[in-house]
Design an enzyme around this catalytic site. Structure first.
Site, short mmCIF file in Angstrom:
data_model
loop_
_atom_site.label_atom_id
_atom_site.label_comp_id
_atom_site.label_asym_id
_atom_site.label_seq_id
_atom_site.Cartn_x
_atom_site.Cartn_y
_atom_site.Cartn_z
N GLU A 191 0.83 -1.20 0.00
CA GLU A 191 0.00 0.00 0.00
C GLU A 191 0.88 1.26 0.00
OE1 GLU A 191 -2.71 -0.63 3.27
OE2 GLU A 191 -3.48 -2.45 2.36
N GLU A 284 -5.50 -7.87 -2.16
CA GLU A 284 -6.25 -7.88 -0.90
C GLU A 284 -7.68 -7.54 -1.23
OE1 GLU A 284 -5.03 -5.58 2.55
OE2 GLU A 284 -2.94 -5.95 2.06
#
Ligand SMILES: *[C@@H]1O[C@H](CO)[C@@H](O)[C@H](O)[C@H]1NC(C)=O
Length: 998
Positions: A191, A284
């Site tokens: 991320e 994810e």
């Protein structure tokens, strides 16, 4: 050599499949370092074969019992998944700069070995930053006092992270598929999507991390997980992203956002924009939800993300040809010790398909249906969604529905039609017909009359021209669970909700054979269509088996029946035997079937049963197998009219006697001797820094940030010595410990107040009056503060250094006396700080309470001199007490009986915190006034199931009236006859004298 050839053959096959007018598939991409794991614009290839990646997230550090990884992996595998994605925790491996450890539970080899044994590929995500709801987002504690812009190419950060990246890279490289291990992909960073202005995406940082991994021998493709499809860090082999469309509010588990499905439709365009050369990969996707202090509890999260959620949202990902899909989490585990960041509590159950105690939720069984379908649908792996942004009412004419047409762009034959509500929040039943192009022309289905129905929050994948072995399904509205060709007969399993109307049509090369119900009470209607096709209409109720000629067997199932089927594969030979998908064996029945193997004419199954009622099994296997065993016990088999085998078995669930924690002999001792007049803090760390690298300039004369002194977890204690002017009326202090933290303050031996904590407060300004009469001028005093450290903040914004948000005393003053100054500040945290003592249980297991520093929580500590007293009696004043007891367990082999320590919330409002230590491992942090967790699962292996156990509890009463735990029990959370491997206890090392303990 052979591998290379297989790879080239696969390429040729691809090119051969090209149809005129279709876009030419790109040449398979490699990273140039190996040919085992490759990819193209559609899917990943392993060993030259296209693979669907359906994986779930599991974190090795959240399950410290190494011998239980296999159980979790086997459960993931039996669900029809083929991979697990895993974060690794830098701070756990390098708690002191330069001292990198893979000792004890931190050894990663058992994790990789278990994956190999189960046939699970690993997508490794080593960071250096992971987020993950862990303390510091995985950044090490010593980052609190290490200058630099973290998560950038700033030299001091690269220098700080290089040691870990090389060490973990070396471990991953050794376990790559090219070296006979399970690791197929390695993710760089995590991320890396938000940058603290004025900083922007740091391409030098990205390339530095890639180099560090490559230099350590990682040759498999590198991946990226963007926090959303935002186009960050796209200079990578396979770019992917996150998506959590239903959010994290578990308080209203049935309220879905109306746009939750529709708002994700841009993913496909983003994929084409940012990573057109690699598969659409979601590294994810929401598999559950985290839950914060004071939250709704994980059962609610499991409901928010339950079977209905799975149907709608995972099929929505299917609709965008997401051939690489990872669910976060599939097994959450436990934030034992100080793993958690302040946003989560001890349990990291996550409401996942596999619960914290490793039991299976209904979610698991729903996922099994979808995973098995994906696993037998190669056409999906070369598919493209055709009508993105033009899905409303398409193919159904129903304005309330959206249907995505997903076509196999390479095979140019098969179509998938994904139907769901346009407004995800709607529960209404929608009826529709499906008008779709097929190889025999456009058809409106159902053909035999009636309507299809979408029952509220649901989604369906209807197939057209779908190959199942030698059979072609012209179409099927009943969803496909799996199909298998066994003894040259194609067995096709379709399902729907109970009572739903569906149709399945088969295409034959000559006049269709007769279709006959051979088992079950279901009825079928048939109609011969043009081009030798035969349509069957049925309702999905229970189980009905239809024979269509000699070569096709159709199982018609309702969802409940479908849940009971398992698709296993006979292992081949060699190191990768468990990854083989060539020889399917389908078995119905049982709570869990883990594996099948064969010797001669016997099929040997392993599995778990949880019912004391007889379980009926049906085995669909080649006729050559005439006998079968389950967990080594011979099954008494009967044969059905259509050639499958049946048997029954009842679980053996022996009773075990558990100790009654309330009647055990408990010992107790005061764990806050620091407030006694005779106590000496000579061995404490003097807090005397006058500078800090922290961006928050201290307001105090000396730095009072615990992290600056090497204390990063558990309780932190502060001592302030001062000489009174006589004017002091009280002490005002601004403390910070992270959301839901608390603190208590004593003036000498006198309690002067607490902050009991609130999930919405990470810091608190308190004023605490001194006892009446004031202090005598020139008298000397000491303030003692006990505070909670809820973990370091994450560091989501690169270059933001949020993780350095301090824990400690931000400011203080004496009320009534500006001139009073503290002569010396001292701080205590876990014994040794970064030179932590217990290398077995790792750097985050112990905090700074006196009892913890002394090792009172450990087995073997001699408490003979302690008084009798139980945590259910508690203490009658503010303070900290420690309790210890021991008990024996004797749980027989062959069962999985997960245990938990269950507290009940105290009836009288009472502010207190308790920590639960089982055999020295910190497995629970209970906050009576905040919750929500009161049941703390403790895995076998931390609990010694066949011998002595030590239970220790710290009780920190925040109120002047003291505190007690209302009740405390050891309870079974499930009883399962199990084929899981033998569980070896983690080292339950005993207390030894602690030099320098104070
Ligand atoms: C690759 O394929 C060959 C031939 O089928 C097989 O022997 C080998 O085990 C496979 N390797 C992996 C990593 O799957």
């Amino acid at each position: 050599m052979f591998l290379r050839r297989a790879f080239i053959c696969a390429l040729t096959a691809l090119v051969g499949a090209r149809a005129p007018g279709l876009r030419l598939p790109r040449q398979t991409e490699t990273d140039g370092l190996q040919n085992m794991v490759t990819w193209d614009e559609y899917s990943l290839f392993i060993n030259g074969t296209r693979v669907n990646i359906f994986s779930g997230e599991v974190h090795p550090f959240r399950m410290p019992v190494q011998s239980l990884h296999l159980d979790v992996f086997q459960k993931v595998k039996s669900m029809g998944f083929n991979a697990v994605s895993a974060y690794f925790h830098w701070g756990m491996h390098e708690p002191k700069r330069g001292e990198i450890s893979f000792e004890g539970f931190r050894d990663l080899q058992p994790f990789f070995d278990a994956a190999m044994k189960a046939g699970i590929y690993i997508i490794a995500r080593p960071g250096p930053y992971i987020n993950a709801e862990v303390t510091g987002g995985g950044l090490p504690g010593w980052g609190q006092h290490t200058a630099g812009l973290w998560r950038t190419s700033n030299a001091s950060f690269i220098d700080a992270s290089a040691g870990y990246m090389k060490a973990i890279g070396t471990q991953l490289a050794a376990n790559q598929i090219t070296n006979g291990g399970p690791v197929i992909l390695v993710q760089v960073e995590n991320e890396y999507s938000g940058y603290q202005p004025p900083y922007t995406e740091d391409f030098a940082y990205e390339s530095e991390l890639k180099s560090l991994l490559r230099e350590s021998g990682v040759t498999v493709p590198l991946t990226v997980n963007d926090a959303w499809p935002g186009g960050h860090f796209t200079d990578i082999d396979i770019y992917g992203y996150d998506s959590y469309p239903n959010g994290f509010n578990c308080s209203f588990p049935d309220d879905w956002l109306s746009g939750a499905v529709d708002s994700t439709e841009y993913f496909w365009g983003a994929h084409l924009q940012y990573s057109p050369q690699s598969p659409n990969a979601v590294f994810e996707f929401q598999g559950g939800s985290l839950d914060a202090w004071g939250g709704a509890g994980y059962e609610n999260c499991a409901q928010l993300t339950g079977p209905a959620f799975e149907r709608v949202f995972y099929k929505n990902e299917f609709a965008m040809s997401t051939t690489m899909l990872n669910l976060y989490m599939v097994f959450g585990g436990t934030n034992w010790g100080g793993i958690a960041h302040p946003g989560v509590y001890t349990s990291y159950d996550y409401g996942a398909a596999i619960a914290e105690d490793r039991t299976l939720r209904e979610k698991y069984y729903e996922l099994k249906l979808q995973a098995n379908f994906r696993a037998v649908s190669p056409a999906f792996l070369t598919s493209r969604p055709i009508n993105i942004f033009n899905t409303q009412s398409s193919f159904t004419g129903n304005q309330a529905l959206k249907t995505t047409q997903v076509l196999d762009a390479v095979g140019n034959k098969t179509g998938f039609y994904v139907v769901r509500q346009l407004d995800a929040s709607i529960d209404a039943v929608q009826t529709y017909t499906l008008t779709v192009p097929t190889s025999i022309g456009t058809l409106t289905i159902p053909i035999l009359g009636g309507n299809l129905a979408l029952n509220g929050k649901d989604s369906k994948i209807h197939v057209v021209d779908y190959e199942a072995g030698q059979s072609t399904l012209l179409y099927s509205t009943g969803e496909i669970l799996t199909w298998a060709t066994i003894d040259e007969r194609d067995v096709v399993l379709v399902y729907g909700n109970s009572g739903e109307l569906h149709e399945t049509a088969f295409k034959f090369s000559s006049a269709p054979p007769a279709a006959t119900v051979i088992s079950g009470t279901g009825k079928i209607k048939t109609q011969v269509l043009s081009n030798n096709s035969l349509a069957l209409q049925y309702t999905t109720t229970g189980q009905t088996v239809v024979e269509i000629g000699n070569n096709t067997l159709l199982y018609i199932l309702d969802r409940e029946s479908a849940y009971q089927f398992w698709v296993l594969h006979l292992p081949s030979a060699g190191a990768f035997a468990q990854f083989d998908t060539a020889n399917p064996i389908v078995i119905k029945g049982g709570y869990l079937i883990r594996s099948v193997a064969s010797t001669g004419n016997t099929l040997a199954f392993t599995g778990d049963l949880n019912s004391t009622h007889p379980v009926s099994f049906e085995i669909i296997a080649p006729g050559a197998f005439t006998s079968a065993t389950l967990n080594g016990v011979k099954l008494s088999l009967a044969k059905t009219k259509y050639g499958t085998l049946t048997a029954q078995k009842t679980a053996v669930l022996p009773t075990v006697t558990l100790p009654d924690l309330s009647t055990l002999q408990w010992k107790t001792a005061d764990s806050l001797p620091e407030i006694q007049p005779q106590y000496s803090d000579a061995l404490w760390t003097v807090a005397n820094h006058t500078t800090t690298i922290n961006a928050l300039a201290p307001l105090t004369p000396v730095v009072l940030y615990a992290g600056d002194y090497g204390f990063h977890t558990g309780n932190i204690l502060w001592r302030a010595h001062f000489t009174a002017t006589g004017a002091e009326e009280g002490f005002a202090v601004h403390m910070q410990g992270g959301a839901a933290f608390g603190y208590s303050v004593w003036l000498d031996a006198t309690f002067i107040g607490s902050w009991e904590g609130d999930p919405n407060f990470a810091d608190f300004n308190g004023t605490h009056a001194f006892p009446g009469g004031g202090l005598r001028k020139a008298s000397t005093h000491v303030l003692t503060i006990v505070q909670d450290h809820m973990g370091n903040e994450e560091d989501w914004w690169a270059a933001g250094n949020d993780f350095q948000t301090p824990r400690g005393v931000l400011d203080y003053h004496f009320i009534g006396s500006n001139s009073t100054s503290v002569t010396i500040w001292k701080v205590a945290g876990n014994l040794g700080g970064e030179d932590y003592v217990d290398t077995t249980r790792g750097p985050l297991n112990e905090g700074g309470l006196f009892g913890e520093r002394q090792g009172w929580h450990l087995p073997g500590f001699n408490d003979a001199a302690w008084a009798r007293g139980a945590p259910t009696q508690g203490i009658a004043h503010a303070g900290v007490a420690f309790y210890r007891t021991t008990f024996n367990l004797n749980v027989p082999q062959g069962v999985d009986y997960p245990l938990a320590i269950a507290l009940t919330k105290s009836m009288t409002p009472s502010n207190f915190r308790a920590q639960i230590y089982v055999n020295g491992y910190s497995f629970g942090k209970y906050v009576n006034n905040i919750g929500p967790q009161s049941v703390f699962p403790v895995p076998q292996g931390i609990l010694n199931y066949n011998g002595l156990n030590t239970l220790a509890i710290s009780l920190w009463a925040n109120d002047a009236g003291g505190a007690r735990i209302d009740s405390l029990a050891l309870k079974l959370t499930a009883q399962i006859e199990s084929s899981m491997g033998a569980v070896e206890n983690q080292p339950l090392t005993v207390w030894t004298s602690r030099p320098g303990a104070f």
